[in-house]
Motif scaffolding. Structure first.
Motif, PDB file in Angstrom:
ATOM      1  N   PHE A  54       9.805   6.933 -21.720  1.00 53.13           N
ATOM      2  CA  PHE A  54       9.908   8.031 -22.679  1.00 53.13           C
ATOM      3  C   PHE A  54      10.500   9.233 -21.939  1.00 53.13           C
ATOM      4  N   SER A  55      11.481   9.893 -22.538  1.00 52.29           N
ATOM      5  CA  SER A  55      12.164  10.984 -21.848  1.00 52.29           C
ATOM      6  C   SER A  55      12.045  12.303 -22.598  1.00 52.29           C
ATOM      7  N   ASN A  94       0.838  -1.202   0.000  1.00 52.45           N
ATOM      8  CA  ASN A  94       0.000   0.000   0.000  1.00 52.45           C
ATOM      9  C   ASN A  94       0.875   1.254   0.000  1.00 52.45           C
ATOM     10  N   LEU A  95       1.858   1.270  -0.890  1.00 52.54           N
ATOM     11  CA  LEU A  95       2.828   2.359  -0.952  1.00 52.54           C
ATOM     12  C   LEU A  95       2.736   3.062  -2.291  1.00 52.54           C
ATOM     13  N   LEU A  96       2.486   4.351  -2.251  1.00 50.65           N
ATOM     14  CA  LEU A  96       2.440   5.190  -3.454  1.00 50.65           C
ATOM     15  C   LEU A  96       3.508   6.257  -3.322  1.00 50.65           C
ATOM     16  N   ASP A  97       4.342   6.401  -4.374  1.00 54.52           N
ATOM     17  CA  ASP A  97       5.466   7.324  -4.283  1.00 54.52           C
ATOM     18  C   ASP A  97       5.869   7.782  -5.678  1.00 54.52           C
ATOM     19  N   ALA A  98       6.711   8.800  -5.717  1.00 57.56           N
ATOM     20  CA  ALA A  98       7.359   9.161  -6.970  1.00 57.56           C
ATOM     21  C   ALA A  98       8.400   8.096  -7.290  1.00 57.56           C
ATOM     22  N   ALA A  99       8.588   7.818  -8.581  1.00 60.35           N
ATOM     23  CA  ALA A  99       9.513   6.755  -8.977  1.00 60.35           C
ATOM     24  C   ALA A  99      10.964   7.212  -8.995  1.00 60.35           C
ATOM     25  N   HIS A 100      11.217   8.505  -8.857  1.00 63.50           N
ATOM     26  CA  HIS A 100      12.575   9.052  -8.805  1.00 63.50           C
ATOM     27  C   HIS A 100      13.377   8.686 -10.059  1.00 63.50           C
ATOM     28  N   VAL A 101      12.758   8.955 -11.210  1.00 64.33           N
ATOM     29  CA  VAL A 101      13.437   8.729 -12.500  1.00 64.33           C
ATOM     30  C   VAL A 101      13.520  10.043 -13.277  1.00 64.33           C
ATOM     31  N   ASP A 107      12.452  13.303 -15.109  1.00 66.89           N
ATOM     32  CA  ASP A 107      11.237  13.658 -15.838  1.00 66.89           C
ATOM     33  C   ASP A 107      10.779  12.562 -16.793  1.00 66.89           C
ATOM     34  N   ASP A 108      11.373  11.360 -16.678  1.00 67.11           N
ATOM     35  CA  ASP A 108      10.978  10.245 -17.546  1.00 67.11           C
ATOM     36  C   ASP A 108       9.528   9.850 -17.296  1.00 67.11           C
ATOM     37  N   MET A 109       8.867   9.479 -18.377  1.00 69.15           N
ATOM     38  CA  MET A 109       7.466   9.051 -18.355  1.00 69.15           C
ATOM     39  C   MET A 109       7.461   7.539 -18.599  1.00 69.15           C
ATOM     40  N   GLN A 110       7.262   6.748 -17.543  1.00 69.63           N
ATOM     41  CA  GLN A 110       7.375   5.292 -17.644  1.00 69.63           C
ATOM     42  C   GLN A 110       6.016   4.612 -17.561  1.00 69.63           C
ATOM     43  N   SER A 111       5.867   3.585 -18.375  1.00 68.78           N
ATOM     44  CA  SER A 111       4.718   2.688 -18.316  1.00 68.78           C
ATOM     45  C   SER A 111       5.298   1.306 -18.091  1.00 68.78           C
ATOM     46  N   ALA A 112       5.286   0.849 -16.830  1.00 67.00           N
ATOM     47  CA  ALA A 112       6.113  -0.315 -16.513  1.00 67.00           C
ATOM     48  C   ALA A 112       5.585  -1.092 -15.312  1.00 67.00           C
ATOM     49  N   TYR A 113       6.201  -2.284 -15.131  1.00 65.81           N
ATOM     50  CA  TYR A 113       5.855  -3.194 -14.027  1.00 65.81           C
ATOM     51  C   TYR A 113       7.117  -3.935 -13.634  1.00 65.81           C
ATOM     52  N   PHE A 114       7.196  -4.279 -12.318  1.00 67.44           N
ATOM     53  CA  PHE A 114       8.372  -4.988 -11.814  1.00 67.44           C
ATOM     54  C   PHE A 114       7.958  -5.824 -10.611  1.00 67.44           C
ATOM     55  N   ARG A 115       8.485  -7.068 -10.572  1.00 67.75           N
ATOM     56  CA  ARG A 115       8.267  -7.905  -9.392  1.00 67.75           C
ATOM     57  C   ARG A 115       9.354  -8.956  -9.283  1.00 67.75           C
ATOM     58  N   LYS A 117       1.842  19.779 -12.037  1.00 71.49           N
ATOM     59  CA  LYS A 117       2.632  19.132 -10.995  1.00 71.49           C
ATOM     60  C   LYS A 117       2.371  17.634 -11.079  1.00 71.49           C
ATOM     61  N   VAL A 118       3.442  16.837 -11.110  1.00 73.15           N
ATOM     62  CA  VAL A 118       3.280  15.390 -11.274  1.00 73.15           C
ATOM     63  C   VAL A 118       3.843  14.620 -10.092  1.00 73.15           C
ATOM     64  N   VAL A 119       5.102  14.863  -9.764  1.00 72.83           N
ATOM     65  CA  VAL A 119       5.778  14.039  -8.757  1.00 72.83           C
ATOM     66  C   VAL A 119       5.826  14.750  -7.406  1.00 72.83           C
ATOM     67  N   GLU A 120       4.744  15.417  -7.072  1.00 73.57           N
ATOM     68  CA  GLU A 120       4.633  16.072  -5.771  1.00 73.57           C
ATOM     69  C   GLU A 120       3.489  15.437  -4.982  1.00 73.57           C
ATOM     70  N   GLU A 121       3.674  15.309  -3.684  1.00 71.70           N
ATOM     71  CA  GLU A 121       2.611  14.756  -2.846  1.00 71.70           C
ATOM     72  C   GLU A 121       1.363  15.622  -2.957  1.00 71.70           C
ATOM     73  N   PRO A 122       0.176  15.007  -2.898  1.00 70.67           N
ATOM     74  CA  PRO A 122      -0.147  13.640  -2.455  1.00 70.67           C
ATOM     75  C   PRO A 122      -0.149  12.593  -3.574  1.00 70.67           C
ATOM     76  N   PHE A 123       0.456  12.880  -4.737  1.00 73.95           N
ATOM     77  CA  PHE A 123       0.546  11.920  -5.848  1.00 73.95           C
ATOM     78  C   PHE A 123      -0.833  11.443  -6.322  1.00 73.95           C
TER      79      PHE A 123
END
Length: 218
Positions: free
Chosen positions: A205-206, A62-69, A71-79, A137-143
């Motif tokens: 995409f950058s 239950n964690l939502l955060d900025a991805a810290h990449v 200004d890159d625009m990512q459409s992705a998944y990881f596990r 604004k994109v990567v600013e809380e509350p996301f």
């Protein structure tokens, strides 16, 4: 009478008229003036996002955060574990100028910036959507952009086994409608948020690449 067709700046035309007066009687000459304004020419205006970036959600934590990449625009998944399933959604927000007249052509260009792998993998299907309540604004809380309401524009496929690709989407009507306002776009995997497999999916995409990998051409 002699007929001259002229396509030139006005200053050059006037100089030639003055030169010709010493050689040809004024009554013997007729000029058809075909001058143009640079604003009539077909030029392209490139718009870069005023804000862009990626938000990541880990449902098991239950964690939502900025991805810290950046200004890159990512459409992705990881596990890789039972608890680190992560979905990444990319956002780009534009300030649309108040263009004079009707916008007759506008395209959103997305160009991939990712590695190419040799291990065979299936293509990834992505969803491109638009939203209009945009605060730049994109990567600013509350996301809260992560789960915001959007309207689907298109779907497209990327393939990590192939060289990077560029995609163009017609956004003419949107840019014309929102002249003088802000416009936002989101990319995410079509399997987001239901996929639960191990491994990684997606692309990036950058706006900072050369040429910019996230831009609108008008």
């Amino acid at each position: 009478h002699q007929l001259y067709l002229v396509s030139c700046p006005l200053s050059l035309l006037m100089r030639r008229m003055l030169e010709s007066r010493s050689l040809i009687a004024p009554a013997a000459v007729a000029f058809v003036l075909i001058c143009y304004s640079p604003s009539w020419s077909q030029s392209t205006t490139t718009l870069l996002p005023q804000a862009s970036g990626t938000l990541v959600f880990l449902p098991e934590l239950n964690l939502l955060d900025a991805a810290h990449v950046g200004d890159d625009m990512q459409s992705a998944y990881f596990r890789t574990t039972q608890t680190n399933r992560a979905f990444r959604r990319g956002f780009a927000e534009f300030a649309i100028p108040n263009f004079a007249g009707v916008v007759v052509s506008a395209s959103l260009i997305l160009t991939e910036t990712r590695a190419t792998i040799t291990a065979p993998v299936p293509p990834d299907l992505h969803e491109l959507s638009v939203y209009t309540e945009v605060d730049l604004k994109v990567v600013e809380e509350p996301f809260d952009d992560f789960d915001r309401e959007t309207t689907l524009l298109a779907t497209f496929e990327t393939d990590a086994n192939l060289p990077t690709q560029s995609f163009a989407f017609d956004v003419t009507s949107l840019v014309d409608l929102f002249k003088g306002s802000n416009l936002g776009f989101r990319v995410k995997l079509a399997v987001d948020p239901d996929f639960d497999g191990f491994g990684s999916l997606g692309t990036s995409f950058s706006p900072s690449s050369t040429p910019p990998g996230v831009r609108i051409e008008v």
